[in-house]
Design a protein around this motif. Structure first.
Motif, PDB file in Angstrom:
ATOM      1  N   GLN A 202       0.828  -1.197   0.000  1.00 56.31           N
ATOM      2  CA  GLN A 202       0.000   0.000   0.000  1.00 56.31           C
ATOM      3  C   GLN A 202       0.870   1.258   0.000  1.00 56.31           C
ATOM      4  O   GLN A 202       0.565   2.242  -0.679  1.00 56.31           O
ATOM      5  CB  GLN A 202      -0.910  -0.009   1.227  1.00 56.31           C
ATOM      6  CG  GLN A 202      -1.755   1.250   1.404  1.00 56.31           C
ATOM      7  CD  GLN A 202      -2.703   1.501   0.237  1.00 56.31           C
ATOM      8  OE1 GLN A 202      -3.207   0.553  -0.370  1.00 56.31           O
ATOM      9  NE2 GLN A 202      -2.937   2.777  -0.081  1.00 56.31           N
ATOM     10  N   MET A 203       1.971   1.231   0.730  1.00 56.77           N
ATOM     11  CA  MET A 203       2.877   2.379   0.749  1.00 56.77           C
ATOM     12  C   MET A 203       3.450   2.633  -0.650  1.00 56.77           C
ATOM     13  O   MET A 203       3.523   3.785  -1.099  1.00 56.77           O
ATOM     14  CB  MET A 203       4.021   2.141   1.743  1.00 56.77           C
ATOM     15  CG  MET A 203       5.052   3.267   1.789  1.00 56.77           C
ATOM     16  SD  MET A 203       6.395   2.938   2.963  1.00 56.77           S
ATOM     17  CE  MET A 203       7.220   1.545   2.155  1.00 56.77           C
ATOM     18  N   LEU A 204       3.850   1.556  -1.344  1.00 56.18           N
ATOM     19  CA  LEU A 204       4.356   1.721  -2.705  1.00 56.18           C
ATOM     20  C   LEU A 204       3.305   2.358  -3.603  1.00 56.18           C
ATOM     21  O   LEU A 204       3.613   3.220  -4.437  1.00 56.18           O
ATOM     22  CB  LEU A 204       4.787   0.375  -3.283  1.00 56.18           C
ATOM     23  CG  LEU A 204       5.989  -0.328  -2.647  1.00 56.18           C
ATOM     24  CD1 LEU A 204       6.323  -1.604  -3.423  1.00 56.18           C
ATOM     25  CD2 LEU A 204       7.208   0.583  -2.596  1.00 56.18           C
ATOM     26  N   SER A 205       2.059   1.941  -3.410  1.00 50.16           N
ATOM     27  CA  SER A 205       0.962   2.514  -4.203  1.00 50.16           C
ATOM     28  C   SER A 205       0.814   3.998  -3.928  1.00 50.16           C
ATOM     29  O   SER A 205       0.639   4.797  -4.854  1.00 50.16           O
ATOM     30  CB  SER A 205      -0.343   1.778  -3.893  1.00 50.16           C
ATOM     31  OG  SER A 205      -1.419   2.338  -4.602  1.00 50.16           O
ATOM     32  N   VAL A 206       0.902   4.388  -2.653  1.00 49.59           N
ATOM     33  CA  VAL A 206       0.821   5.809  -2.290  1.00 49.59           C
ATOM     34  C   VAL A 206       1.973   6.587  -2.935  1.00 49.59           C
ATOM     35  O   VAL A 206       1.807   7.735  -3.364  1.00 49.59           O
ATOM     36  CB  VAL A 206       0.852   5.972  -0.752  1.00 49.59           C
ATOM     37  CG1 VAL A 206       1.010   7.440  -0.358  1.00 49.59           C
ATOM     38  CG2 VAL A 206      -0.411   5.392  -0.137  1.00 49.59           C
ATOM     39  N   CYS A 207       3.136   5.939  -3.037  1.00 50.11           N
ATOM     40  CA  CYS A 207       4.310   6.580  -3.645  1.00 50.11           C
ATOM     41  C   CYS A 207       4.236   6.595  -5.170  1.00 50.11           C
ATOM     42  O   CYS A 207       5.081   7.218  -5.825  1.00 50.11           O
ATOM     43  CB  CYS A 207       5.581   5.864  -3.215  1.00 50.11           C
ATOM     44  SG  CYS A 207       5.959   6.015  -1.453  1.00 50.11           S
ATOM     45  N   GLY A 208       3.275   5.885  -5.731  1.00 52.27           N
ATOM     46  CA  GLY A 208       3.122   5.869  -7.186  1.00 52.27           C
ATOM     47  C   GLY A 208       4.089   4.948  -7.895  1.00 52.27           C
ATOM     48  O   GLY A 208       4.391   5.149  -9.071  1.00 52.27           O
ATOM     49  N   ILE A 209       4.577   3.908  -7.202  1.00 55.24           N
ATOM     50  CA  ILE A 209       5.515   2.968  -7.804  1.00 55.24           C
ATOM     51  C   ILE A 209       5.054   1.543  -7.485  1.00 55.24           C
ATOM     52  O   ILE A 209       4.229   1.321  -6.601  1.00 55.24           O
ATOM     53  CB  ILE A 209       6.954   3.173  -7.279  1.00 55.24           C
ATOM     54  CG1 ILE A 209       7.011   3.002  -5.753  1.00 55.24           C
ATOM     55  CG2 ILE A 209       7.486   4.544  -7.679  1.00 55.24           C
ATOM     56  CD1 ILE A 209       8.412   3.053  -5.180  1.00 55.24           C
ATOM     57  N   SER A 210       5.631   0.572  -8.197  1.00 54.92           N
ATOM     58  CA  SER A 210       5.330  -0.830  -7.919  1.00 54.92           C
ATOM     59  C   SER A 210       6.582  -1.626  -7.601  1.00 54.92           C
ATOM     60  O   SER A 210       6.510  -2.678  -6.966  1.00 54.92           O
ATOM     61  CB  SER A 210       4.607  -1.470  -9.114  1.00 54.92           C
ATOM     62  OG  SER A 210       5.391  -1.354 -10.293  1.00 54.92           O
ATOM     63  N   ASP A 211       7.738  -1.120  -8.020  1.00 51.92           N
ATOM     64  CA  ASP A 211       9.007  -1.808  -7.805  1.00 51.92           C
ATOM     65  C   ASP A 211       9.668  -1.284  -6.530  1.00 51.92           C
ATOM     66  O   ASP A 211       9.983  -0.094  -6.431  1.00 51.92           O
ATOM     67  CB  ASP A 211       9.925  -1.558  -9.007  1.00 51.92           C
ATOM     68  CG  ASP A 211      11.242  -2.323  -8.913  1.00 51.92           C
ATOM     69  OD1 ASP A 211      11.498  -2.956  -7.876  1.00 51.92           O
ATOM     70  OD2 ASP A 211      12.027  -2.263  -9.889  1.00 51.92           O
ATOM     71  N   PRO A 212       9.908  -2.142  -5.539  1.00 50.69           N
ATOM     72  CA  PRO A 212      10.551  -1.681  -4.301  1.00 50.69           C
ATOM     73  C   PRO A 212      11.901  -1.009  -4.525  1.00 50.69           C
ATOM     74  O   PRO A 212      12.307  -0.138  -3.749  1.00 50.69           O
ATOM     75  CB  PRO A 212      10.712  -2.978  -3.488  1.00 50.69           C
ATOM     76  CG  PRO A 212       9.644  -3.876  -3.990  1.00 50.69           C
ATOM     77  CD  PRO A 212       9.521  -3.568  -5.461  1.00 50.69           C
ATOM     78  N   ALA A 213      12.596  -1.398  -5.592  1.00 51.39           N
ATOM     79  CA  ALA A 213      13.907  -0.815  -5.873  1.00 51.39           C
ATOM     80  C   ALA A 213      13.823   0.674  -6.196  1.00 51.39           C
ATOM     81  O   ALA A 213      14.831   1.385  -6.129  1.00 51.39           O
ATOM     82  CB  ALA A 213      14.582  -1.563  -7.026  1.00 51.39           C
ATOM     83  N   GLU A 214      12.628   1.144  -6.562  1.00 54.32           N
ATOM     84  CA  GLU A 214      12.457   2.559  -6.890  1.00 54.32           C
ATOM     85  C   GLU A 214      12.155   3.415  -5.664  1.00 54.32           C
ATOM     86  O   GLU A 214      12.121   4.646  -5.745  1.00 54.32           O
ATOM     87  CB  GLU A 214      11.318   2.725  -7.905  1.00 54.32           C
ATOM     88  CG  GLU A 214      11.573   2.059  -9.251  1.00 54.32           C
ATOM     89  CD  GLU A 214      10.386   2.196 -10.191  1.00 54.32           C
ATOM     90  OE1 GLU A 214       9.432   2.933  -9.843  1.00 54.32           O
ATOM     91  OE2 GLU A 214      10.402   1.564 -11.258  1.00 54.32           O
ATOM     92  N   LEU A 215      11.953   2.795  -4.510  1.00 52.75           N
ATOM     93  CA  LEU A 215      11.580   3.528  -3.304  1.00 52.75           C
ATOM     94  C   LEU A 215      12.734   4.403  -2.822  1.00 52.75           C
ATOM     95  O   LEU A 215      13.882   3.970  -2.791  1.00 52.75           O
ATOM     96  CB  LEU A 215      11.192   2.537  -2.203  1.00 52.75           C
ATOM     97  CG  LEU A 215      10.581   3.119  -0.927  1.00 52.75           C
ATOM     98  CD1 LEU A 215       9.242   3.779  -1.212  1.00 52.75           C
ATOM     99  CD2 LEU A 215      10.432   2.016   0.122  1.00 52.75           C
ATOM    100  N   THR A 216      12.433   5.641  -2.438  1.00 50.85           N
ATOM    101  CA  THR A 216      13.433   6.567  -1.924  1.00 50.85           C
ATOM    102  C   THR A 216      13.000   7.129  -0.570  1.00 50.85           C
ATOM    103  O   THR A 216      11.826   7.023  -0.183  1.00 50.85           O
ATOM    104  CB  THR A 216      13.643   7.752  -2.881  1.00 50.85           C
ATOM    105  OG1 THR A 216      12.438   8.538  -2.939  1.00 50.85           O
ATOM    106  CG2 THR A 216      14.000   7.274  -4.282  1.00 50.85           C
ATOM    107  N   GLY A 217      13.946   7.728   0.131  1.00 51.67           N
ATOM    108  CA  GLY A 217      13.635   8.334   1.410  1.00 51.67           C
ATOM    109  C   GLY A 217      12.583   9.429   1.326  1.00 51.67           C
ATOM    110  O   GLY A 217      11.622   9.443   2.114  1.00 51.67           O
ATOM    111  N   PRO A 218      12.733  10.387   0.397  1.00 56.39           N
ATOM    112  CA  PRO A 218      11.700  11.417   0.272  1.00 56.39           C
ATOM    113  C   PRO A 218      10.313  10.849  -0.025  1.00 56.39           C
ATOM    114  O   PRO A 218       9.307  11.393   0.435  1.00 56.39           O
ATOM    115  CB  PRO A 218      12.206  12.280  -0.899  1.00 56.39           C
ATOM    116  CG  PRO A 218      13.695  12.132  -0.831  1.00 56.39           C
ATOM    117  CD  PRO A 218      13.916  10.703  -0.430  1.00 56.39           C
ATOM    118  N   MET A 219      10.242   9.743  -0.772  1.00 58.72           N
ATOM    119  CA  MET A 219       8.945   9.107  -1.018  1.00 58.72           C
ATOM    120  C   MET A 219       8.326   8.611   0.284  1.00 58.72           C
ATOM    121  O   MET A 219       7.125   8.791   0.531  1.00 58.72           O
ATOM    122  CB  MET A 219       9.111   7.919  -1.975  1.00 58.72           C
ATOM    123  CG  MET A 219       9.352   8.269  -3.415  1.00 58.72           C
ATOM    124  SD  MET A 219       9.507   6.746  -4.395  1.00 58.72           S
ATOM    125  CE  MET A 219       9.866   7.428  -6.025  1.00 58.72           C
TER     126      MET A 219
END
Length: 321
Positions: A202-219
């Motif tokens: 759900q957090m990835l969805s809120v961040c607008g991404i699906s790949d965990p590798a794209e997750l960043t601190g600001p997100m």
């Protein structure tokens, strides 16, 4: 001394400004950092300084560099993200620019900026923690920057908090910055997402991404600000690690004020509340000692420029024999 130049040298950019005795920045300029070349990096710093010198009557230059700096504030002994190894940067630039140049660790310079003109300007004892990709630190005691016998004191992010813990970029295991930094925040967020956690998905969805590798601190910070439970929990956990470490820092230095700066501090109360709770819980003899105040940095990304420029007004101490 009147106008001086402050230069903040990072792994990707060189930011410079002319600073007056009140800490106000006038003219500014910026260059990319050619991080793999000592000569090209020195040339880029010189070019930025020369541009500013041409426009103002500047009396000295202060440089904030990410690395170990000698006690005489002239030589960069080691820089993890740049090619400097025992590089006599101060003398090299002074010869070209024809004005005095002092070099300081970038976290020390930022801490001094906050002490002299920012969140700690009304105290004599302070600790500044920069929580970004890693953790930087600076300590001021009785109005003087703590530099140690060889210039490399206050590497606070490399205080060991977990024996045998995560491997750090410094080569050791269990350093504080492996648990209380932006890098740690992203590592934990990605691990949760890769584990198949529905909350992390759900957090990835809120961040607008699906790949965990794209997750960043600001997100993660943005998602937490929007109320996402997983992101809030990640920041709460980060704050706990931060507060526990700060309790040890307070035991060592007994500051009046602890200033938190850096990119992760953008989370504000989402980070500070849990940090302060953990700090109060783990501070030794907490019922029998004054507690330092917590505050967010006021100068933002200008702290390094302002601090380096002000340190250029101050004489360097002699190196040990």
């Amino acid at each position: 001394m009147g106008l001086t130049i402050g230069i903040d040298v990072g792994g990707t950019k060189i930011a410079a400004g002319v600073v007056d005795a009140n800490g106000a920045i006038g003219a500014r300029t910026q260059r990319d950092t050619p991080a793999e070349s000592v000569d090209e990096t020195a040339a880029a710093i010189c070019d930025a300084a020369a541009e500013l010198i041409a426009g103002d009557a500047v009396e000295a230059v202060g440089i904030g560099a990410a690395g170990f700096v000698s006690s005489d504030r002239s030589t960069v002994l080691f820089a993890p993200n740049l090619a400097w190894r025992d590089e006599p940067l101060g003398a090299r630039l002074a010869e070209t620019l024809k004005i005095p140049v002092v070099v300081e660790n970038d976290a020390n310079a930022a801490a001094w900026g906050e002490f002299a003109f920012g969140a700690a300007k009304d105290v004599d004892h302070m600790v500044c923690i920069t929580v970004g990709t890693g953790i930087g630190g600076g300590v001021v005691i009785e109005g003087e920057l703590l530099r140690g016998a060889y210039g490399v004191a206050a590497e606070l992010g490399h205080m060991r908090v977990v024996p045998g813990g995560h491997r750090c970029g410094c080569g050791a295991r269990g350093c504080w910055e492996q648990y209380a930094s932006g890098r740690a925040l992203v590592r934990e967020g990605r691990a949760q997402a890769e584990s198949g956690s529905l909350a992390a998905a759900q957090m990835l969805s809120v961040c607008g991404i699906s790949d965990p590798a794209e997750l960043t601190g600001p997100m993660i910070t943005k998602a937490a600000t929007a109320g996402d439970p997983c992101a809030v929990e990640l920041l709460d956990d980060l704050g706990r690690w931060l507060g526990e470490g700060l309790a040890s820092i307070a035991t060592l230095f007994d500051p009046t004020t602890i200033v938190i700066s850096g990119g992760v501090s953008a989370a504000k109360d989402l980070l500070l509340k849990s940090a302060q709770v953990a700090f109060e819980k783990h501070l030794p003899a907490k019922a029998n000692r004054p507690h330092p105040s917590f505050g967010l940095a006021e100068l933002g990304t200008d702290a390094g420029i302002i601090g380096a420029a002000d340190l250029a007004r101050r004489p360097a101490t002699a190196a040990p024999a």
